[in-house]
Design an enzyme around this catalytic site. Structure first.
Site, PDB file in Angstrom:
ATOM      1  N   ARG A  45       0.829  -1.197   0.000  1.00 61.46           N
ATOM      2  CA  ARG A  45       0.000   0.000   0.000  1.00 61.46           C
ATOM      3  C   ARG A  45       0.873   1.261   0.000  1.00 61.46           C
ATOM      4  NH1 ARG A  45      -1.905   1.114   4.270  1.00 61.46           N
ATOM      5  NH2 ARG A  45      -0.998  -0.439   5.656  1.00 61.46           N
TER       6      ARG A  45
ATOM      7  N   LYS B 110      -8.585  -2.494   0.517  1.00 64.38           N
ATOM      8  CA  LYS B 110      -8.534  -1.618   1.678  1.00 64.38           C
ATOM      9  C   LYS B 110      -9.351  -0.340   1.492  1.00 64.38           C
ATOM     10  CE  LYS B 110      -6.220  -4.204   4.416  1.00 64.38           C
ATOM     11  NZ  LYS B 110      -6.964  -4.876   5.529  1.00 64.38           N
TER      12      LYS B 110
ATOM     13  N   HIS C 229     -10.595  -4.638  11.929  1.00 64.33           N
ATOM     14  CA  HIS C 229      -9.480  -5.209  11.167  1.00 64.33           C
ATOM     15  C   HIS C 229      -9.066  -6.479  11.891  1.00 64.33           C
ATOM     16  CE1 HIS C 229      -5.183  -4.760   9.381  1.00 64.33           C
ATOM     17  NE2 HIS C 229      -5.960  -5.470   8.599  1.00 64.33           N
TER      18      HIS C 229
ATOM     19  N   SER D 100      -1.163  -6.262   9.280  1.00 62.87           N
ATOM     20  CA  SER D 100      -0.674  -7.204   8.287  1.00 62.87           C
ATOM     21  C   SER D 100       0.629  -7.840   8.756  1.00 62.87           C
ATOM     22  CB  SER D 100      -0.435  -6.475   6.955  1.00 62.87           C
ATOM     23  OG  SER D 100       0.140  -7.333   6.008  1.00 62.87           O
TER      24      SER D 100
ATOM     25  N   LYS E  62      -2.999 -12.840  11.567  1.00 62.27           N
ATOM     26  CA  LYS E  62      -4.456 -12.945  11.509  1.00 62.27           C
ATOM     27  C   LYS E  62      -4.910 -14.090  10.610  1.00 62.27           C
ATOM     28  CE  LYS E  62      -5.784  -9.012   9.991  1.00 62.27           C
ATOM     29  NZ  LYS E  62      -4.448  -8.639   9.505  1.00 62.27           N
ATOM     30  N   THR E  63      -4.391 -14.107   9.396  1.00 56.70           N
ATOM     31  CA  THR E  63      -4.804 -15.134   8.438  1.00 56.70           C
ATOM     32  C   THR E  63      -4.331 -16.511   8.869  1.00 56.70           C
ATOM     33  OG1 THR E  63      -4.770 -13.540   6.615  1.00 56.70           O
ATOM     34  CG2 THR E  63      -4.660 -15.861   6.032  1.00 56.70           C
TER      35      THR E  63
ATOM     36  N   ASP F  74      -9.766 -11.248   7.573  1.00 52.73           N
ATOM     37  CA  ASP F  74      -9.191  -9.905   7.673  1.00 52.73           C
ATOM     38  C   ASP F  74     -10.140  -8.802   8.111  1.00 52.73           C
ATOM     39  OD1 ASP F  74      -6.916  -8.207   7.409  1.00 52.73           O
ATOM     40  OD2 ASP F  74      -7.689  -7.474   5.516  1.00 52.73           O
TER      41      ASP F  74
ATOM     42  N   ARG G  98       1.702 -12.269  -1.897  1.00 51.66           N
ATOM     43  CA  ARG G  98       0.306 -12.474  -1.503  1.00 51.66           C
ATOM     44  C   ARG G  98      -0.414 -13.473  -2.399  1.00 51.66           C
ATOM     45  NH1 ARG G  98      -1.843  -9.812   3.200  1.00 51.66           N
ATOM     46  NH2 ARG G  98      -0.447  -8.065   3.653  1.00 51.66           N
TER      47      ARG G  98
END
Length: 528
Positions: free
Chosen positions: A55, A196, A215, A234, A238-239, A253, A318
């Site tokens: 990003r 996002k 988030h 990130s 989390k994933t 997410d 990713r």
């Protein structure tokens, strides 16, 4: 004027093809034919995003108009853009699209039909259109006959701004207009900007309905009321941690928490691939198949085999895939209220415990603080872990004052008697460069113990630097790693580093002048 009307006009006047809601197979064929991407040996589509592999937060703007002027928390995160500049970019976008084939996707964000945002995404790349088809909820899935978008996202990587004439930071722009109900993206091919942007829109709209946008990832056990949330930036896990073969994935997410429970904003997952292995992350590994989209993963162009340990292009490799590719995923992605919340941090100082139980006040303190280390590749210019504080574990995506989200979370913790834990997935035995990353297997064991209630049955010791409650024992985890001070060879060095981080917490929290005194006292205190 709605983009769909413009598209019809463009199609008529310029005889350019508008590809509307193409199936996966056609999008793959077109992406390959147009040399945008290539197929891997697993059948997934592979693309490079060029200069932008993460990003670009410095190029993100919100149009300052009558509807946002008094509501948005303006500053470095939420930079204002004039309506005139947005209109100028919009007109250039129309001209740019009139000369090209474009692709549209119609769908929704929000699995709960009572709280859905209808979206249309317009792309110049076929692989981008496949990406959003994986990440959002397809109109075919929701069986919508006449899709009327509440918001439109226009992503044109080849369209660049004039930084001087447009008064912007660079040629790149991610601009949101709540009055026009539109997002314009130009100058970057990083697909995550689309994802996002929609999240940022929901973070603005939903709190006014009493819904907490989060988030976080979420999973559940056999019962819809056995729900766990995983907050974190990130790269904090989390994933990975929510994709647990022993539990059902709700989403990886972004979620909302309404009066009825938790619901996923998306229809897919967006997992990091660097260092991915079948042994450690089997669900993500198995999701890399036909229809999935890989970004910037190193690839052998002759054999089309993937090299997950190769960070030649970026650490932020990713894969985007439909949630249906996760065995046992919850569909539709709706569940009850959570009973456990996990706040994830990747501590580069190596001084936070791998898991600690929080009081309600500590939970609010650490939620507002949002401490972690930015990991390499998630933003431009980040090449190694960097200590940072990101309010609510998602500050770049929060248009409103952070206290709006914190107060909503605090109320829901009280209303539903939720247990909260802070989990460090970062370093132990020393800071980054000296210590080692905490083993994923240990983290999984600790998280499972928190979710299944085992940590309600153990004794705790309170940490002297941060006031955190550290369990004395956890079955399956070496006792010596539970207290981080025990993992450092030089205990004085640990105390010094811990105090340094504690002072950073205190300094950062000074910006929250209007929080309750008991929340402020729940953080580390200055030692004399």
């Amino acid at each position: 004027m709605r983009i769909v009307k413009v598209l019809n006009k463009v199609d008529t006047l310029y005889s350019r093809k508008v590809h509307q809601n193409l199936p996966v197979s056609q999008l793959i064929e077109m992406a390959v034919t147009r040399k945008e991407a290539m197929l891997t040996e697993q059948g997934a589509l592979h693309a490079y995003t060029g200069e932008f592999t993460g990003r670009s937060p410095k190029d993100k703007y919100i149009v300052k108009d009558s509807s946002t002027k008094e509501k948005v928390k303006w500053g470095k995160i939420n930079q204002p853009m004039s309506q005139q500049t947005f209109d100028s970019l919009y007109q250039r976008a129309l001209e740019y699209m009139s000369e090209r084939e474009i692709f549209t996707f119609d769908g929704v964000a929000g699995a709960d039909p009572n709280h859905q945002l209808s979206i249309r995404v317009i792309n110049e790349f076929a692989w981008h259109n496949l990406f959003v088809k994986q990440l959002f909820i397809d109109q075919n899935v929701i069986d919508s006959e006449n899709h009327k978008p509440d918001f439109e996202v226009v992503c044109l990587p080849g369209l660049k701004a004039d930084p001087i004439a447009d008064d912007l930071n660079s040629e790149t722009f991610i601009a949101v207009s709540f009055e026009r109900r539109m997002v314009l993206i130009g100058g970057t091919a990083y697909a995550g900007e689309m994802k996002k942007s929609v999240f940022s829109v929901l973070n603005y709209l939903l709190p006014f309905e009493g819904i907490l946008p989060m988030h976080c990832s979420a999973n559940m056990g056999d019962s819809p009321d056995d729900v766990a949330l995983f907050f974190g930036l990130s790269g904090t896990g989390k994933t990975t941690l929510s994709a647990d073969p022993e539990r059902k994935l709700i989403g990886d997410d972004e979620h909302g928490w309404s009066d009825n429970g938790v619901f996923n904003f998306e229809g897919g997952c967006y997992a990091k691939c660097i260092g991915l292995s079948q042994e450690k992350e089997p669900q993500i590994w198995n999701a890399i198949q036909y229809g999935s989209v890989l970004e910037n993963v190193a690839i052998d162009e002759d054999t089309r085999s993937l090299k997950f340990n190769d960070n030649t292009h970026t650490e932020n490799t990713r894969v985007a895939y439909s949630i249906e590719k996760i065995s046992g995923a919850v569909t539709p992605s709706i569940a009850g209220h959570p009973k456990v919340i996990i706040l994830l941090t990747a501590d580069a100082f190596g001084v936070l415990p791998p898991i600690s139980k929080l009081t309600k006040e500590q939970a609010m303190y650490h939620f507002l603080s949002g401490y972690t280390s930015k990991l390499a590749g998630t933003e431009r210019g980040i090449t190694e872990p960097e200590a940072t504080f990101s309010t609510c574990f998602g500050e770049p995506f929060l248009p409103l004052d952070p206290n709006v989200y914190a107060e909503l979370l605090g109320k829901k913790i009280d209303d539903h008697d939720v247990r909260v834990y802070l989990v460090n997935t970062g370093w132990s035995g020393g800071a980054y460069g000296v210590g080692e990353r905490i083993k994923l297997a240990y983290t999984r064991t600790m998280v499972r113990a928190a979710i299944n209630g085992d940590l309600e049955k153990v004794n705790y010791n309170q940490d002297s630097h941060f006031g955190l409650f550290i369990p004395e024992t956890i079955a399956g985890v070496p006792t010596e790693i539970l207290n981080p001070r025990h993992t450092w060879e030089n205990k004085n060095a640990y105390d010094k580093k811990a105090q340094e981080l504690a002072e950073r917490f205190i300094s950062n929290f000074e910006r929250f002048s209007n929080v309750e005194p008991e929340i402020k006292k729940a953080g580390p205190q200055i030692k004399s």
